[in-house]
Write a protein that holds these residues in place. Structure first.
Motif, mmCIF file in Angstrom:
data_model
loop_
_atom_site.group_PDB
_atom_site.id
_atom_site.type_symbol
_atom_site.label_atom_id
_atom_site.label_comp_id
_atom_site.label_asym_id
_atom_site.label_seq_id
_atom_site.Cartn_x
_atom_site.Cartn_y
_atom_site.Cartn_z
ATOM 1 N N PHE A 163 6.046 8.166 -8.992
ATOM 2 C CA PHE A 163 7.040 7.956 -10.008
ATOM 3 C C PHE A 163 7.603 6.346 -9.681
ATOM 4 O O PHE A 163 7.879 5.980 -8.558
ATOM 5 C CB PHE A 163 8.077 8.833 -9.782
ATOM 6 C CG PHE A 163 7.651 10.181 -10.106
ATOM 7 C CD1 PHE A 163 7.409 10.567 -11.671
ATOM 8 C CD2 PHE A 163 7.353 11.007 -9.057
ATOM 9 C CE1 PHE A 163 6.923 11.903 -11.760
ATOM 10 C CE2 PHE A 163 7.071 12.287 -9.274
ATOM 11 C CZ PHE A 163 6.762 12.769 -10.687
ATOM 12 N N ALA A 164 8.116 5.716 -10.720
ATOM 13 C CA ALA A 164 8.523 4.445 -10.843
ATOM 14 C C ALA A 164 9.731 4.316 -9.832
ATOM 15 O O ALA A 164 9.821 3.159 -9.218
ATOM 16 C CB ALA A 164 8.990 3.825 -12.157
ATOM 17 N N ASN A 165 10.636 5.389 -9.839
ATOM 18 C CA ASN A 165 11.739 5.205 -9.197
ATOM 19 C C ASN A 165 11.547 5.115 -7.403
ATOM 20 O O ASN A 165 12.073 4.247 -6.787
ATOM 21 C CB ASN A 165 12.750 6.364 -9.430
ATOM 22 C CG ASN A 165 14.141 6.235 -8.612
ATOM 23 O OD1 ASN A 165 14.790 5.445 -8.858
ATOM 24 N ND2 ASN A 165 14.366 7.107 -7.508
ATOM 25 N N ASP A 166 10.565 5.903 -7.214
ATOM 26 C CA ASP A 166 9.973 5.943 -5.806
ATOM 27 C C ASP A 166 9.322 4.511 -5.436
ATOM 28 O O ASP A 166 9.734 4.029 -4.413
ATOM 29 C CB ASP A 166 8.970 6.923 -5.709
ATOM 30 C CG ASP A 166 9.712 8.247 -5.651
ATOM 31 O OD1 ASP A 166 10.892 8.504 -5.339
ATOM 32 O OD2 ASP A 166 8.955 9.291 -5.856
ATOM 33 N N ARG A 167 8.770 4.074 -6.354
ATOM 34 C CA ARG A 167 8.057 2.734 -6.031
ATOM 35 C C ARG A 167 9.014 1.407 -5.838
ATOM 36 O O ARG A 167 9.172 0.690 -5.051
ATOM 37 C CB ARG A 167 6.967 2.398 -7.022
ATOM 38 C CG ARG A 167 6.017 3.156 -7.394
ATOM 39 C CD ARG A 167 4.834 2.441 -8.084
ATOM 40 N NE ARG A 167 5.376 2.529 -9.518
ATOM 41 C CZ ARG A 167 4.778 3.666 -10.169
ATOM 42 N NH1 ARG A 167 4.491 4.843 -9.761
ATOM 43 N NH2 ARG A 167 5.177 3.422 -11.534
ATOM 44 N N GLN A 168 10.139 1.578 -6.727
ATOM 45 C CA GLN A 168 11.321 0.713 -6.622
ATOM 46 C C GLN A 168 12.040 0.916 -5.351
ATOM 47 O O GLN A 168 12.504 -0.164 -4.474
ATOM 48 C CB GLN A 168 12.279 0.981 -7.967
ATOM 49 C CG GLN A 168 11.700 0.514 -9.112
ATOM 50 C CD GLN A 168 12.604 0.872 -10.348
ATOM 51 O OE1 GLN A 168 13.608 1.774 -9.994
ATOM 52 N NE2 GLN A 168 12.320 0.125 -11.366
ATOM 53 N N GLN A 222 0.886 -1.298 -0.071
ATOM 54 C CA GLN A 222 -0.016 -0.210 -0.015
ATOM 55 C C GLN A 222 0.817 1.364 -0.142
ATOM 56 O O GLN A 222 0.526 2.272 -0.734
ATOM 57 C CB GLN A 222 -1.029 0.028 1.140
ATOM 58 C CG GLN A 222 -2.020 -1.138 1.106
ATOM 59 C CD GLN A 222 -2.864 -1.104 2.304
ATOM 60 O OE1 GLN A 222 -2.693 -0.422 3.333
ATOM 61 N NE2 GLN A 222 -3.607 -2.305 2.550
ATOM 62 N N LYS A 223 2.022 1.311 0.863
ATOM 63 C CA LYS A 223 2.988 2.420 0.702
ATOM 64 C C LYS A 223 3.175 2.572 -0.513
ATOM 65 O O LYS A 223 3.485 3.640 -1.168
ATOM 66 C CB LYS A 223 3.889 2.049 1.885
ATOM 67 C CG LYS A 223 4.716 3.177 2.010
ATOM 68 C CD LYS A 223 5.969 2.905 3.270
ATOM 69 C CE LYS A 223 6.932 4.446 3.236
ATOM 70 N NZ LYS A 223 7.386 4.095 4.592
ATOM 71 N N THR A 224 3.872 1.336 -1.046
ATOM 72 C CA THR A 224 4.530 1.571 -2.686
ATOM 73 C C THR A 224 3.551 2.078 -3.385
ATOM 74 O O THR A 224 3.922 2.888 -4.493
ATOM 75 C CB THR A 224 5.121 0.287 -2.874
ATOM 76 O OG1 THR A 224 6.039 -0.330 -2.316
ATOM 77 C CG2 THR A 224 5.607 0.142 -4.284
ATOM 78 N N ASP A 225 2.230 1.664 -3.633
ATOM 79 C CA ASP A 225 1.329 2.045 -4.381
ATOM 80 C C ASP A 225 0.877 3.464 -4.344
ATOM 81 O O ASP A 225 0.522 4.238 -5.325
ATOM 82 C CB ASP A 225 -0.005 1.478 -4.269
ATOM 83 C CG ASP A 225 0.188 -0.199 -4.404
ATOM 84 O OD1 ASP A 225 0.951 -0.553 -5.407
ATOM 85 O OD2 ASP A 225 -0.818 -1.056 -3.871
ATOM 86 N N LYS A 226 1.199 4.155 -3.270
ATOM 87 C CA LYS A 226 0.971 5.872 -3.075
ATOM 88 C C LYS A 226 1.872 6.474 -4.003
ATOM 89 O O LYS A 226 1.811 7.690 -4.093
ATOM 90 C CB LYS A 226 1.173 5.886 -1.509
ATOM 91 C CG LYS A 226 -0.333 5.435 -0.906
ATOM 92 C CD LYS A 226 -0.150 6.142 0.667
ATOM 93 C CE LYS A 226 -1.214 5.347 1.359
ATOM 94 N NZ LYS A 226 -1.141 5.760 2.814
ATOM 95 N N TYR A 227 3.059 6.099 -4.351
ATOM 96 C CA TYR A 227 4.136 6.973 -5.154
ATOM 97 C C TYR A 227 3.737 6.970 -6.492
ATOM 98 O O TYR A 227 3.348 5.830 -7.158
ATOM 99 C CB TYR A 227 5.448 5.921 -4.941
ATOM 100 C CG TYR A 227 5.978 6.132 -3.502
ATOM 101 C CD1 TYR A 227 6.500 7.537 -2.683
ATOM 102 C CD2 TYR A 227 6.368 5.181 -2.582
ATOM 103 C CE1 TYR A 227 6.830 7.507 -1.646
ATOM 104 C CE2 TYR A 227 6.658 5.113 -1.383
ATOM 105 C CZ TYR A 227 7.081 6.376 -0.913
ATOM 106 O OH TYR A 227 7.427 6.368 0.329
#
Length: 243
Positions: free
Chosen positions: A50-55, A43-48
């Protein structure tokens, strides 16, 4: 994908350090790891946006999982809580202390048995205006006094990551201004607050940290692959009695 691991000791405490470069991610690897992580991390990842932030978010989850595996635990099987200033901790495992940091493409994590903080930064051209504004006068002077551009950059990021790691170790976040305490370098300073130095190819003498409270603070720092990382352990009086 390769995770770099290191085990080191500071004042009787073992620290496990982990680095992960998200440049190594393929789309398939990213989604494979994403699916294995806790719903809170996903869920935290999904809030980002940009792809770099998700990575980076998934990378942090991977290192958390890797560090917890030493204790026979998994990231998806533990509960994370946060103190009033946003520092994460494990309420069900108070004996395990960890901290996470990331910059550009690199994620950094530490695990130990006492309060700790870490910071990692990509080394870029040093902004002496930032140093003048946010650092102590002596720290600014230390940076400005370096011989060349490369040494100024390394000195800036050494100080920046050391100061950030200290702030994170206290769990107080931005409540402590960076210019309210001082990192000193030199051979003729009280040895109570030792910073063990692991920088390659430098000629600095013993380094210490000026006291802030009744705890003791111990440091290690690293420069590798264009990044600077620092670790700070906060050892309270009750812990010191056990050493």
């Amino acid at each position: 994908m390769r995770i770099t691991e290191k085990e080191t000791g500071i004042s009787g405490h073992i620290i496990r350090l982990y680095w992960l470069n998200t440049e190594d991610f393929t789309d398939e690897m990213f989604w494979d790891y994403y699916k294995k992580l806790s719903s809170a991390r996903r869920q935290k990842t999904d809030k980002y946006r940009f792809a770099n932030d998700r990575q980076l978010s998934v990378g942090a989850g991977i290192l958390l999982d890797k560090g917890l595996s030493y204790y026979g635990l998994e990231e998806a099987g533990v509960q994370l809580s946060y103190n009033e200033n946003g520092k994460p901790f494990l309420p069900d495992f108070p004996e395990i202390h960890f901290n996470l940091s990331h910059s550009e493409k690199m994620v950094f994590a530490i695990f130990t048995d006492t309060e700790a903080g870490c910071d990692i930064e990509k080394i870029k051209p040093a902004n002496l205006g930032v140093a003048r504004r946010f650092f102590c006068a002596s720290e600014y002077g230390y940076i400005a006094g370096q011989k060349n551009k490369t040494e100024k950059q390394e000195a800036f990021y050494r100080l920046w990551t050391l100061k950030e790691s200290f702030v994170k170790s206290t769990g107080t976040g931005l409540l402590i201004p960076l210019n309210s305490f001082e990192i000193k370098f030199g051979p003729d300073i009280c040895m109570d607050y030792i910073m063990e130095d692991n920088f390659a190819n430098n000629n600095l003498d013993i380094k210490i940290f000026q006291n802030i409270d009744n705890a003791k603070y111990y440091f290690q720092s690293y420069i590798d692959n264009g990044y600077c990382a620092s670790v700070c352990l906060r050892v309270r009086d009750t812990a010191l009695m056990k050493l």
